[in-house]
Enzyme design. Sequence first.
Site, PDB file in Angstrom:
ATOM      1  N   LYS A   1       0.852  -1.189   0.000  1.00 23.92           N
ATOM      2  CA  LYS A   1       0.000   0.000   0.000  1.00 23.92           C
ATOM      3  C   LYS A   1       0.891   1.244   0.000  1.00 23.92           C
ATOM      4  O   LYS A   1       1.527   1.571   0.985  1.00 23.92           O
ATOM      5  CB  LYS A   1      -0.915   0.049   1.222  1.00 23.92           C
ATOM      6  CG  LYS A   1      -1.997   1.124   1.026  1.00 23.92           C
ATOM      7  CD  LYS A   1      -2.514   1.741   2.292  1.00 23.92           C
ATOM      8  CE  LYS A   1      -1.712   2.855   2.831  1.00 23.92           C
ATOM      9  NZ  LYS A   1      -1.581   4.050   1.985  1.00 23.92           N
TER      10      LYS A   1
ATOM     11  N   GLY B   1       7.312   5.408   7.372  1.00 25.79           N
ATOM     12  CA  GLY B   1       6.519   6.630   7.421  1.00 25.79           C
ATOM     13  C   GLY B   1       6.845   7.400   8.686  1.00 25.79           C
ATOM     14  O   GLY B   1       7.920   7.238   9.261  1.00 25.79           O
ATOM     15  N   SER B   2       5.900   8.211   9.128  1.00 25.78           N
ATOM     16  CA  SER B   2       6.154   9.074  10.292  1.00 25.78           C
ATOM     17  C   SER B   2       6.078   8.265  11.587  1.00 25.78           C
ATOM     18  O   SER B   2       5.459   7.194  11.636  1.00 25.78           O
ATOM     19  CB  SER B   2       5.111  10.184  10.315  1.00 25.78           C
ATOM     20  OG  SER B   2       3.825   9.609  10.421  1.00 25.78           O
TER      21      SER B   2
ATOM     22  N   GLY C   1       3.510   5.375  12.573  1.00 27.89           N
ATOM     23  CA  GLY C   1       4.190   4.129  12.954  1.00 27.89           C
ATOM     24  C   GLY C   1       3.667   3.597  14.282  1.00 27.89           C
ATOM     25  O   GLY C   1       3.440   2.388  14.438  1.00 27.89           O
TER      26      GLY C   1
ATOM     27  N   GLU D   1      10.560  16.766  13.495  1.00 28.83           N
ATOM     28  CA  GLU D   1      10.889  16.616  12.076  1.00 28.83           C
ATOM     29  C   GLU D   1      10.069  17.639  11.275  1.00 28.83           C
ATOM     30  O   GLU D   1       8.842  17.589  11.295  1.00 28.83           O
ATOM     31  CB  GLU D   1      10.515  15.192  11.663  1.00 28.83           C
ATOM     32  CG  GLU D   1      11.041  14.783  10.320  1.00 28.83           C
ATOM     33  CD  GLU D   1      10.664  13.338   9.974  1.00 28.83           C
ATOM     34  OE1 GLU D   1       9.555  12.895  10.320  1.00 28.83           O
ATOM     35  OE2 GLU D   1      11.494  12.679   9.333  1.00 28.83           O
TER      36      GLU D   1
END
Length: 499
Positions: free
Chosen positions: A194, A246-247, A251, A401
Amino acid sequence: MTGTTIAVPNRSQYPGLFVGGQWLATGRSAPVLNPATGQIVVDAPLGSASEADAAVTAARVAFDDGPWPRMSSAERAARLGRLRDVLAQWNDDIVALAVAEAGVPTTIARSSQVDAPMRLLDFFIERATRFDPIRPLPVTTLPSRHGGTILGAGVVQRSPRGVVTAITPFNAPFLVNLLKVGPALAAGCTVVLKPSDYTPLEALLLGAAAAEADLPAGVLNVVTGGAEVGERLTTDPRVDMVTFTGSDAVGAKVMAQASATLKHVTLELGGKSAMIVRADADLDAVAARGAAELTTFAGQGCALWTRHLVHRSIYDVYVERLAAVLQRMPIGDPADARTVVGPLIRESACARTRRYVAGALEEGARLVCGGRRPPGMDRGFFYEPTLLADVRADMTVAQEEVFGPVGAAIPFDDDEEAIRIANHSVFGLSGSIWTADTGTAFAMAQRINTGNVSINGGTGGMSPWAPFGGYKRSGLGRELGADVLDDFCETKTIQFHAG
Ligand code: NAD
């Protein structure tokens, strides 16, 4: 803005999602936007929980009853070699898609989005060729409960884990998709991929390549969509493993979603990596590299070194040189061969970047350059390369981030302080040390709590032999490395009584 924006690239139109070796029409689509213009590149088929279910069914059947996990790994390697050959023929299309849907400048799209991932695919194939699922245990002697000694021996057998859900981010789609699909397939797993809802095309292209290479049905499935699809794919009890990039925020959700069914989970998450510049560093080289670290993928890279920790004796000179390099960098249409700094993925990313910069200024940082939309560029999602000086290690902009082209320059007085600041982070992905004294750098590197540290630029790229991943909120587990297939395998110990 200069240059012409890319036309609809080849291999960007698909009749549906790739499920069970066929194109499954969904009746729904979502526009893929070109971040350089905000215009629609193409409408891509959009998945939902029901296609996620169908993909898991296809992957489950392919794993439980199909040939893929039962082939020898050398046979799988040969089949993946065919996939590799198809992708090699489509390299130009992949470059065009990276430019069109992810906004990667053509100048680096080929090296970073095609050449590097293709080398990784070669590595996964090579690992599969050499993979021996049986490892002998040493023969041991243990005292018997009944007196005397038992002579024992055994083997450890590795076998593919099963159905793997792979969920990927937008910032380097082809690379990250292959980083997951490659070793999972090489190990004998079946996969549901995905991609990010911003960048579905490079994942659908992988489905098309699987069809062209004649991989068995259901071995690789591609379902597009957002959180709803991701949630279904990480909670379905028929899925054995989730590999997520991912972030950290998503996560953590993925880990929670996968916990009820106790799936094996690996997470590659965000970073806030430090670049330590000692007083004896070659400042011109470091400023050039520092600028690249703030602007590659417009700052949308997990492992970029966005905190620049600089010895106080050279701090002002470094800040001045870095700003000079940043201000010279051509920013614009990623399809233009002169462009070095491309767009962010969406306007929401520009808004987030603006918020971080405004917050840093409120907390007392100094804006050295950038901090705005480039003048005269009124379309697309652009933000100027930005340098903030006089940042303190605990400011929000030094802790969180940004995922935009923003650097924070922080002064330090000695090596101890540099290490302390580098480690003062919830993340732990990457980092670097720049100095003429490589012995000291090595000793410092050993004390930095991140998955990767490079000294004076390291090997200059992603080595497939080097495990990649993070400490703390940067993730769980590692990708790549000599044992890259192991994470996609269960181990079983079989012991026998030898005497
Ligand atoms: P994101 O976390 O927003 O999304 C990542 C993926 O998760 C997307 O496919 C998204 O649709 C999906 N998702 C969203 N909600 C979900 C849910 N509840 N369940 C399952 N899936 C869900 O990340 P992004 O904005 O696409 O990418 C940027 C982030 O990725 C940054 O934090 C960056 O540092 C990180 N990243 C890390 C690495 C690495 O190797 N460590 C590499 C690239 C990017």
